[in-house]
Design an enzyme around this catalytic site. Structure first.
Site, PDB file in Angstrom:
ATOM      1  N   GLY A   1      33.535  63.657  34.924  1.00 16.85           N
ATOM      2  CA  GLY A   1      33.059  64.386  36.332  1.00 16.85           C
ATOM      3  C   GLY A   1      31.310  65.305  35.923  1.00 16.85           C
TER       4      GLY A   1
ATOM      5  N   ILE B   1      39.644  58.274  33.802  1.00 19.74           N
ATOM      6  CA  ILE B   1      40.410  57.141  34.380  1.00 19.74           C
ATOM      7  C   ILE B   1      39.348  55.729  33.928  1.00 19.74           C
ATOM      8  CG2 ILE B   1      40.212  57.325  36.751  1.00 19.74           C
ATOM      9  CD1 ILE B   1      42.763  56.527  37.143  1.00 19.74           C
ATOM     10  N   ARG B   2      37.965  56.183  34.013  1.00 16.15           N
ATOM     11  CA  ARG B   2      37.210  54.838  34.175  1.00 16.15           C
ATOM     12  C   ARG B   2      36.358  54.969  33.052  1.00 16.15           C
ATOM     13  NH1 ARG B   2      37.461  54.458  39.601  1.00 16.15           N
ATOM     14  NH2 ARG B   2      37.254  56.772  40.102  1.00 16.15           N
TER      15      ARG B   2
ATOM     16  N   ASP C   1      44.977  57.645  32.755  1.00 12.45           N
ATOM     17  CA  ASP C   1      45.431  58.868  34.062  1.00 12.45           C
ATOM     18  C   ASP C   1      46.348  59.283  33.827  1.00 12.45           C
ATOM     19  OD1 ASP C   1      46.494  58.481  37.105  1.00 12.45           O
ATOM     20  OD2 ASP C   1      46.962  56.420  37.071  1.00 12.45           O
TER      21      ASP C   1
ATOM     22  N   TYR D   1      42.200  69.036  49.829  1.00 10.07           N
ATOM     23  CA  TYR D   1      42.005  70.537  47.963  1.00 10.07           C
ATOM     24  C   TYR D   1      42.146  71.856  47.607  1.00 10.07           C
ATOM     25  CZ  TYR D   1      38.094  71.751  45.095  1.00 10.07           C
ATOM     26  OH  TYR D   1      37.413  72.088  43.831  1.00 10.07           O
TER      27      TYR D   1
END
Ligand code: AKB
Length: 325
Positions: free
Chosen positions: A13, A37-38, A51, A140
């Site tokens: 991120g 996660i990626r 994850d 959020y």
């Protein structure tokens, strides 16, 4: 004393990518495990797919790598969260629960990023105080309010050393944000440097709290290294950098790029921005752990344009160099 071994969730991120790099410079490459996660676009070894909703995998990873500290950055941000609220709630809350349970079990130190999104109605918009009503309007924001309180709960009940700051919009040249309401404030520099027009999804006069990446990373590192007894707020600290409107940001960019073209077309993110403070009061962070921001809008604009222009020139040169060889 155990040697610090760090796990970062959400390492791909906007903040995660830069924090991983900084913590590796401080602690050594193999003392900081990046997870997401990626798969990352760039090579950021050591990296593992993880994850945060998979508790078993999380516990296994902590055990295998003898982790002592977690920076838990994996989350869905404000704008994206509104597109699938249940999913955002699950990722933000169940992910945090798994981290807090792991912290309790393995006696880990934890960093939890909160946000200015915890604020909503019934607060003074200017210099919003640390201890204000927390009535957010986004999923959020709701997840961050709940998260802050769960962090405090695990601290009080289970002595988990969990620390947190409320990030404003973060601006950096190294990485792109994704899914946030403050994302425009980064994209605008990329457009300006590429000599492209920019369409802003907020109104020209929407004032929001913002912070340069260097300040955000320093705040994160400083709170994590502050003596535990000095940290009197165990929900989350307000931290301020600067605050500005899109119009003020455009004016600062035009000092360097006079022909920069901007239009305004507010969308659903305008409502989110309207529910947030224009600036926050960070006296508690300043008093308790000596927080001081360093970057004004003028300095952010100068650095962003210099850094992005250098990257652009380098990309350009690497494209044309074979012709000249
Ligand atoms: C967002 O816009 O959602 C984030 C934040 C302020 O937490 N950048």
């Amino acid at each position: 004393m155990r040697k610090e071994k760090i796990l970062i969730t959400g390492a791909n991120g906007q903040i995660g990518a830069v924090l991983t790099e900084t913590l590796r410079q401080m602690h050594g490459q193999f003392h900081v495990l990046a997870t997401d996660i990626r798969k990352p676009k760039a090579d950021i070894e050591p990296f593992e797919l993880l994850d945060v909703l998979d508790k078993e995998q999380l516990f296994q990873t902590i055990q295998t790598h003898k982790i002592t500290t977690i920076y838990h950055l994996a989350a869905i941000l404000s704008a994206k969260g509104e597109l699938n609220p249940q999913r955002a709630w699950t990722i933000n809350m169940s992910g945090l629960f798994n981290i807090l349970e792991a912290a309790k079990h393995f006696q880990l130190k934890v960093f939890f990023p909160s946000s200015i999104a915890v604020f909503g109605a019934h607060v003074s918009k200017d210099q919003t105080p640390q201890f204000s009503p927390l009535i957010p309007t986004t999923v959020y924001g709701i997840s961050k309010v709940a998260g802050e309180h769960w962090c405090q709960y695990y601290h009080l009940k289970h002595q988990v050393d969990v620390r947190s700051v409320r990030y404003p919009g973060i601006i950096g040249y190294q990485s792109m944000p994704g899914g946030g309401t403050t994302d425009y404030a980064v994209e605008i520099y990329h457009k300006a440097v590429n000599k492209e027009p920019f369409q802003c999804f907020l109104q020209a006069d929407t004032r929001l709290p913002m912070m340069y990446m260097d300040d955000a990373i320093r705040a994160t590192v400083e709170i994590m290294h502050a003596p535990a007894k000095q940290l009197l707020v165990r929900t989350s600290y307000n931290i301020s950098g600067t605050d500005f409107t899109p119009a003020e940001q455009v004016a600062s960019i035009r000092q360097f790029i006079p022909n920069f073209e901007v239009t305004y077309k507010p969308d659903f993110r305008q409502h989110i921005a309207d529910s947030w403070p224009s600036s926050t009061d960070d006296t508690n962070a300043r008093t308790d752990w000596n927080w001081r921001p360093e970057y004004s809008l003028q300095r952010i604009t100068q650095e962003m344009i210099e850094r992005l222009s250098t990257n652009r020139t380098q990309r350009h040169l690497s494209k044309i160099s074979p012709v000249h060889q």
